[in-house]
Scaffold this active site. Structure first.
Site, short mmCIF file in Angstrom:
data_model
loop_
_atom_site.label_atom_id
_atom_site.label_comp_id
_atom_site.label_asym_id
_atom_site.label_seq_id
_atom_site.Cartn_x
_atom_site.Cartn_y
_atom_site.Cartn_z
N ARG A 58 128.19 -12.41 -12.14
CA ARG A 58 129.10 -11.03 -12.86
C ARG A 58 128.01 -10.72 -13.95
O ARG A 58 127.35 -9.00 -14.43
CB ARG A 58 129.92 -11.07 -13.04
CG ARG A 58 131.32 -10.61 -12.09
CD ARG A 58 132.49 -11.89 -11.72
NE ARG A 58 132.38 -12.75 -11.87
CZ ARG A 58 132.30 -14.05 -10.71
NH1 ARG A 58 132.99 -13.15 -9.15
NH2 ARG A 58 132.25 -14.81 -10.20
N THR A 59 128.06 -11.73 -15.18
CA THR A 59 127.46 -11.61 -16.56
C THR A 59 126.17 -11.54 -16.06
O THR A 59 125.56 -9.67 -16.77
CB THR A 59 127.22 -12.81 -17.16
OG1 THR A 59 128.65 -13.32 -17.31
CG2 THR A 59 127.08 -12.46 -18.43
N LYS A 87 108.91 -28.08 -18.08
CA LYS A 87 107.16 -28.97 -19.08
C LYS A 87 107.60 -29.15 -19.68
O LYS A 87 106.20 -30.37 -19.89
CB LYS A 87 105.97 -27.88 -18.50
CG LYS A 87 105.74 -27.53 -17.04
CD LYS A 87 104.40 -26.22 -17.22
CE LYS A 87 104.03 -25.52 -16.11
NZ LYS A 87 103.12 -24.45 -16.50
N ARG A 108 121.78 -17.14 -22.19
CA ARG A 108 122.81 -17.51 -21.58
C ARG A 108 122.10 -19.34 -21.16
O ARG A 108 121.88 -19.66 -20.74
CB ARG A 108 123.85 -17.63 -20.19
CG ARG A 108 124.62 -18.72 -19.39
CD ARG A 108 125.81 -18.29 -17.89
NE ARG A 108 126.21 -17.42 -18.94
CZ ARG A 108 127.07 -17.06 -17.99
NH1 ARG A 108 127.82 -17.23 -16.30
NH2 ARG A 108 128.54 -16.21 -18.11
N HIS A 136 131.59 -16.33 -25.34
CA HIS A 136 131.49 -15.38 -24.35
C HIS A 136 131.29 -14.16 -24.79
O HIS A 136 132.71 -13.45 -24.32
CB HIS A 136 131.41 -15.67 -23.22
CG HIS A 136 130.93 -15.16 -21.66
ND1 HIS A 136 130.36 -14.08 -22.13
CD2 HIS A 136 130.82 -14.98 -20.43
CE1 HIS A 136 129.76 -13.46 -20.67
NE2 HIS A 136 129.73 -14.56 -19.81
C1 NCD Z 1 133.18 -16.79 -17.27
C2 NCD Z 1 131.96 -17.70 -17.92
O1 NCD Z 1 130.17 -18.16 -17.03
O2 NCD Z 1 131.80 -18.52 -19.15
N1 NCD Z 1 132.51 -15.97 -15.92
C3 NCD Z 1 131.89 -14.82 -16.67
O3 NCD Z 1 131.13 -14.82 -17.50
N2 NCD Z 1 132.10 -14.10 -15.74
C4 NCD Z 1 133.97 -18.37 -16.83
C5 NCD Z 1 134.01 -19.12 -16.04
O4 NCD Z 1 132.55 -19.73 -15.53
O5 NCD Z 1 134.69 -19.52 -15.62
#
Ligand code: NCD
Length: 310
Positions: A58-59, A87, A108, A136
């Site tokens: 999703r993100t 590398k 991320r 997040h």
């Molecule tokens: C979450 C994350 O990656 O922190 N998911 C997200 O971004 N929607 C929650 C999770 O991984 O449980």
């Protein structure tokens, strides 16, 4: 458009946001949603780099979708395995390079310090899309938009954050954001996965009332917002410890019987088994609708950051 009033800079932590900024972003998300045509070319000529060193559905895709709907182009990777990190390249060098190829970087990374480090080495805005188990912020902001849209307000609500409050980064950011509103927080977790002290200390400073409990079923009837989370298996050093808590709280048809008729059920997703698919059709189950607010909020965030340069 001048747009300087929009500019919000890098997004590293949810602690950057006060009530005014959150309300502004909710308004902007709704404004873009109702004027989609007008915003179709808003980011023409702009490039976003999406650097995902950890799995994401999703993100990453909602950031990419948001950028594409606003008329921009996207580069990036969804696994560090195909990049020079393999590398031995440092994150600093990767960021220094990519900052030459894009107008904005979404990152991320499993390390807590990654987003801050990226900020130091980048001359374009950085968006933290998850730094280890710390934060997040954009998920927290989309959760605020979801709550505001579905409940009509962010004040006067009893909000339960449930599950892995230690390693779950979304609940940290959401708690920081909700502390700007008149809200009662309930932290429902197994003993081993209690809310992090740094978050509780910040809430205490803001005088936001919160209650910690292990009693899921007893607390459910009080809640207006039920925010379920996944137990973060990948953060456990000892998988036996994970096994002990993995099924701690499950929301199913039986549990739903005591939930308020106008409550909403949210989850950042992915779910494992903490919400039974049997309740997906219940009108209170809003976790798939919630993903659409992700697209809306990410359009607003990108527009607010890049409009300064437009
Ligand atoms: C979450 C994350 O990656 O922190 N998911 C997200 O971004 N929607 C929650 C999770 O991984 O449980």
């Amino acid at each position: 458009m001048d747009g300087t009033e929009f500019y919000m800079g890098d997004i590293i932590s949810a602690k950057q946001y006060d009530r005014e900024k959150i309300e502004y972003l909710i308004d902007l998300a709704n404004k873009i949603e109702t004027n989609k045509e007008e915003y179709k070319t808003f980011l023409q000529g702009k490039v976003m780099a999406a650097l995902f060193f950890e799995p994401s559905t999703r993100t990453r895709l909602s950031f990419e979708s948001a950028f594409a709907y606003l008329g921009g182009k996207i580069i990036g990777f969804s696994s560090a395995g195909t990049t020079s990190v393999k590398k031995g390249e440092t994150l600093a060098d990767t960021i220094r390079t990519i900052a030459n190829y894009a107008d904005i970087i979404v990152i991320r990374h499993p390390k807590e310090g990654a987003a801050k480090l990226a900020q130091q080495f980048s001359n374009v805005p950085i968006i933290n899309a998850g730094n280890g188990s710390q934060e997040h912020p954009t998920q927290g902001l989309l959760d605020c938009l979801a709550i505001h849209s579905l409940k009509g307000t962010l004040d006067g609500l009893n909000v339960g954050l449930i599950g892995d409050l230690k390693y779950g980064r979304t609940v940290h950011s959401l708690a920081y954001l909700l502390s700007n509103f008149k809200i009662n927080l309930y932290f429902i977790s197994p003993e081993q996965l209690k809310m992090q002290h740094r978050v509780k200390d910040a809430l205490t400073l803001k005088k936001t009332p919160f209650k910690e409990t292990k009693h899921f079923k007893e607390t459910l009837p009080l809640l207006d917002v039920i925010y379920m989370t996944r137990i973060q298996k990948e953060r456990f050093a000892d998988l036996e410890e994970y096994d002990k808590v993995k099924n701690a709280f499950i929301l199913g048809s039986e549990e739903l019987k005591v939930v308020k008729s106008d409550a909403i059920i949210l989850h950042p997703l992915p779910r494992v088994n903490e919400i039974s698919p049997k309740i997906d059709k219940d009108p209170r189950a809003k976790y798939f609708e919630q993903t659409y607010y992700g697209l809306m909020m990410r359009k607003a965030l990108i527009a607010s950051i890049l409009s300064k340069e437009i």
